[in-house]
Structure formats: C-alpha cells, structure tokens
Design a protein around this motif. Structure first.
Motif, short mmCIF file in Angstrom:
data_model
loop_
_atom_site.label_atom_id
_atom_site.label_comp_id
_atom_site.label_asym_id
_atom_site.label_seq_id
_atom_site.Cartn_x
_atom_site.Cartn_y
_atom_site.Cartn_z
N PHE A 1 0.84 -1.20 0.00
CA PHE A 1 0.00 0.00 0.00
C PHE A 1 0.87 1.25 0.00
N ILE A 2 0.62 2.09 -1.01
CA ILE A 2 1.31 3.36 -1.12
C ILE A 2 0.60 4.43 -0.31
N SER A 3 -0.73 4.33 -0.25
CA SER A 3 -1.56 5.20 0.57
C SER A 3 -2.67 4.32 1.16
N ARG A 4 -3.68 4.96 1.75
CA ARG A 4 -4.77 4.18 2.33
C ARG A 4 -5.53 3.36 1.30
N LYS A 5 -5.57 3.81 0.05
CA LYS A 5 -6.35 3.13 -0.97
C LYS A 5 -5.52 2.60 -2.13
N ALA A 6 -4.46 3.29 -2.51
CA ALA A 6 -3.64 2.89 -3.65
C ALA A 6 -2.57 1.87 -3.22
N PHE A 7 -2.36 0.87 -4.06
CA PHE A 7 -1.33 -0.13 -3.78
C PHE A 7 -0.69 -0.60 -5.08
N TRP A 8 0.45 -1.23 -4.94
CA TRP A 8 1.12 -1.85 -6.08
C TRP A 8 1.10 -3.36 -5.87
N GLN A 9 0.73 -4.09 -6.92
CA GLN A 9 0.52 -5.53 -6.79
C GLN A 9 1.48 -6.32 -7.67
N GLY A 10 1.95 -7.43 -7.13
CA GLY A 10 2.66 -8.44 -7.89
C GLY A 10 1.91 -9.76 -7.75
N ARG A 11 1.80 -10.52 -8.85
CA ARG A 11 0.97 -11.71 -8.82
C ARG A 11 1.56 -12.81 -9.69
N VAL A 12 1.38 -14.06 -9.25
CA VAL A 12 1.73 -15.23 -10.04
C VAL A 12 0.60 -16.25 -9.90
N SER A 13 0.24 -16.92 -11.00
CA SER A 13 -0.83 -17.92 -10.96
C SER A 13 -0.46 -19.12 -11.82
N TYR A 14 -1.04 -20.26 -11.47
CA TYR A 14 -0.78 -21.52 -12.18
C TYR A 14 -2.08 -22.30 -12.27
N ARG A 15 -2.38 -22.85 -13.46
CA ARG A 15 -3.57 -23.69 -13.64
C ARG A 15 -3.22 -24.88 -14.51
N ARG A 16 -3.71 -26.05 -14.06
CA ARG A 16 -3.43 -27.31 -14.76
C ARG A 16 -4.74 -28.01 -15.05
N ASP A 17 -4.85 -28.56 -16.27
CA ASP A 17 -6.05 -29.27 -16.68
C ASP A 17 -5.65 -30.62 -17.28
N GLN A 18 -6.24 -31.69 -16.76
CA GLN A 18 -5.88 -33.05 -17.19
C GLN A 18 -6.79 -33.58 -18.29
N VAL A 19 -7.81 -32.80 -18.70
CA VAL A 19 -8.79 -33.28 -19.68
C VAL A 19 -8.75 -32.46 -20.96
N GLY B 1 -3.01 -0.91 -8.21
CA GLY B 1 -4.34 -1.30 -7.77
C GLY B 1 -4.95 -0.23 -6.89
N TYR B 2 -6.26 -0.37 -6.66
CA TYR B 2 -6.97 0.63 -5.85
C TYR B 2 -8.01 -0.08 -4.99
N GLN B 3 -7.99 0.22 -3.69
CA GLN B 3 -8.94 -0.34 -2.74
C GLN B 3 -10.03 0.70 -2.49
N PHE B 4 -11.22 0.48 -3.08
CA PHE B 4 -12.30 1.46 -2.94
C PHE B 4 -12.81 1.49 -1.49
N TRP B 5 -13.02 0.33 -0.89
CA TRP B 5 -13.39 0.28 0.52
C TRP B 5 -13.04 -1.09 1.07
N ASP B 6 -12.91 -1.13 2.39
CA ASP B 6 -12.59 -2.38 3.10
C ASP B 6 -13.01 -2.19 4.55
N ASP B 7 -14.21 -2.70 4.91
CA ASP B 7 -14.72 -2.56 6.26
C ASP B 7 -15.57 -3.77 6.60
N GLU B 8 -16.31 -3.67 7.70
CA GLU B 8 -17.10 -4.81 8.17
C GLU B 8 -18.27 -5.15 7.25
N LEU B 9 -18.64 -4.24 6.34
CA LEU B 9 -19.74 -4.50 5.42
C LEU B 9 -19.26 -5.04 4.08
N GLY B 10 -17.95 -5.16 3.89
CA GLY B 10 -17.43 -5.73 2.66
C GLY B 10 -16.19 -5.02 2.18
#
Length: 347
Positions: free
Chosen positions: A200-218, A232-241
């Motif tokens: 998080f750079i500020s209360r709402k703005a952040f920088w994200q790094g991500r890695v993902s993997y998916r395997r399918d046998q069919v 990235g940007y966090q619009f809200w984050d509280d007890e209601l969602g």
C-alpha cells in the motif's frame, strides 16, 4: 481466617478484572432489560452485529435496542445520507445515543457532541486501521457428491482463500480443485493456485505483484502460467465488505496436449468484491481476472467466479457459486462453466 482473607482477595481481583474488561468493551442495552458487551462490528439494513466472547457474532434487530456505547470511534451515517460521523457512541436516554466526535457534510467538518435518535442512524461501520498488526484470515469451501445409477458419477470441489495483512503489506493466496468422474473416466479434472502481494502506497492505492498456475488433465489446453505486476486501488474495506481492482502487465505461458507452447505479454484487469447484508448473514461476492494478449495466438482469457453465501454463524456457511474459465484464440482453447454448492469454513 487467612483462608477467608485469601478467598476475599481473589474475589476482589476477579471483580476488578471483569470490570476492567467491560470498561474497554462496547455495550448494547436492549428494550427488554438485557445487556450485551463485546465489539460492535456493524449496523446495516436494520441489523446490529456485535461480536461477543461467549457467543461469537450476535445479530440484533435494531428496533430492539434501547441505547448503546462504544469504546472507540465508529463511522456513523444518518438516514438522510447527508452526514457522516466519526464518533464514539455514548449511552443516553431510551431510543437515543450521544455522538462524540466529528461530523462531515460534503467537504465541511465540525466537532459534534449531541444526542440523536436511534431511528435516525442508517449505518454504522467499525473502521479498520491503515497500519495494523499482523492479521490472518481465510476460508475453505467444500462440495462433494456421489451418484450410483446406470452411470456412477462422483464430483469433488475445493476452493480456498487466505489473507495475511501486516503494516503496509497484504498477502493473498488462493487454490482450487475440481474433479468429475463418470464410470472411472474424468469429464472434468483441473486445479490451480495463485498468490498476490500488495504494497500500500496510501490508504487506498497499492502496487501488486501476482503469479498464478492452472493445470487441466482433460482439455487440450493443459497448462496456464501467468505472472505480472501493476497498480491497484482499494475502494473500501470494512465490516460490510470490500472492493478492489488492479491493472497488471503480465507474461503468460500456455501449453497444449499436443506439446505446442505459447509465450506472450498481456494486460489484465483483476477485481475482488464482497458485500454483506442482513447483519452479515447474507454475502454476495465475485472475484476474477480478464486478460487480453498483445500479439499471441491466444486473444482473450477469463478466470472468475460469482456467488452468494448464507453465514450460519461466524465459522460455518452454505454457498452457491458459478465459476467461469475461458481461453479463446486461433488454437483449441478452453470453455468451462462450473456450478457448485456446499459448505464453507471460515477462520
């Protein structure tokens, strides 16, 4: 005599400890004379949620509340939707509560200390601190079915999400597994995992790094690997969602059953949305990613899910979910829709 003095001293100590613990707790007084102490989590759609040490989250119809108090400042919104308060709640006469803090209307803010009617309060949310100590939470969703008829069918689904938050950093880890078998033949068999790190750079703005993997046998598309980074940007984050989005620049790898592989750069948009209703009893959520390749044979990809959840208590829930996995391009891609319902376990 010394034994009686010892017991008397223990009683005084116990009373002092109980008094101290209640002094630093939120309190709700009900119209029937009952009183609950704990932590006020939220008020929404006429239901107040208070977390207690003895019963977990307790949902209360707000019409049954006589008055209430809080140990810390809460975010309060009135029914006119014109004023927001950041104030402590102080117990007052029946049907009212005193707000001690700051009132905001538009860009204007002013100190406030006044009694307001409970029926003038529309929403209460406990703010989450920007910088906080390490906190860990997660959920596992499980579903399984087995049918014996002219064809024997077995279905298994597992989906898990975990989050670790400390200071300016947030770690998210997710994994899923889906398998359907008919007469010992797999009709669906895939699994995957993803990890993201947000700073998080500020209360709402952040920088994200991500890695993902998916395997399918069919399917013909047997493997997908992606890693990327972006804002990235966090619009809200509280007890209601919560609601956040991020835009990433990715490097993606695809491998097919015939041995062909493809590497490309792509742009993606990720989202994560959760909203609670009816005193956190009902939950609507969606999360996923849409990816667009720059110049590869694979044009478009989406991995996402949308669902609803009935929270039986603070640990157990029942869920209904639709998941979509699609990869489109000039080669044989992927097009899967998965419906599942089952039991969720939260911590």
């Amino acid at each position: 005599m010394s034994f009686q003095k010892h017991n008397y001293a223990k009683s005084l100590l116990l009373t002092a400890l109980l008094s101290a613990s209640s002094a630093f707790a939120d309190t709700v007084w009900l119209n029937n004379g009952d009183r609950l102490t704990g932590t006020i989590k939220s008020l929404d759609a006429g239901y107040l949620v208070i977390e207690t040490a003895y019963s977990g989250n307790v949902r209360i119809n707000f019409n049954d509340v006589k008055t209430l108090s809080s140990d810390t400042a809460l975010v309060v919104r009135d029914t006119s939707l014109q004023r927001d308060y950041r104030a402590k709640l102080v117990a007052a006469e029946a049907g009212t509560v005193t707000l001690n803090g700051v009132a905001r209307q538009g860009d204007a803010a002013e100190p406030v200390s006044q009694a307001v009617a409970l029926d003038s309060i529309k929403r209460v949310v406990r703010p989450r601190p920007f910088l906080n100590e390490a906190s860990f939470s997660g959920r596992i969703d499980l579903a399984a079915s087995q049918k014996f008829a002219s064809t024997d069918t077995k279905d298994y689904t597992l989906d898990s999400h975990a989050q670790l938050r400390h200071g300016m950093w947030r770690h998210r880890l997710g994994a899923d597994y889906t398998r359907s078998r008919e007469n010992d033949t797999d009709s669906t068999y895939n699994y995957g995992a993803g990890y993201s790190l947000d700073h998080f750079i500020s209360r709402k703005a952040f920088w994200q790094g991500r890695v993902s993997y998916r395997r399918d046998q069919v399917e013909d598309l047997t493997r997908q690997v992606s890693y990327g980074t972006g804002p990235g940007y966090q619009f809200w984050d509280d007890e209601l969602g919560s609601f956040s989005v991020s835009a990433l620049l990715n490097r993606v790898h695809y491998k097919y059953k015939d041995g062909y592989s493809e590497d490309d750069y792509a742009a993606s948009l990720r989202w994560d949305y959760v909203r609670y209703f009816m005193g956190q009893e009902i939950e609507l959520y969606t999360r996923g990613e849409v990816l667009r390749s720059f110049n590869g044979e694979t044009d478009f990809a989406i991995n996402g899910e949308v669902g609803t959840r009935y929270n039986v208590n603070s640990t157990l829930s029942l869920y209904l979910k639709y998941a979509r996995h699609q990869v489109s391009g000039s080669r044989s891609g992927l097009n899967q829709s998965i419906y599942s319902t089952g039991l969720g376990i939260k911590w």
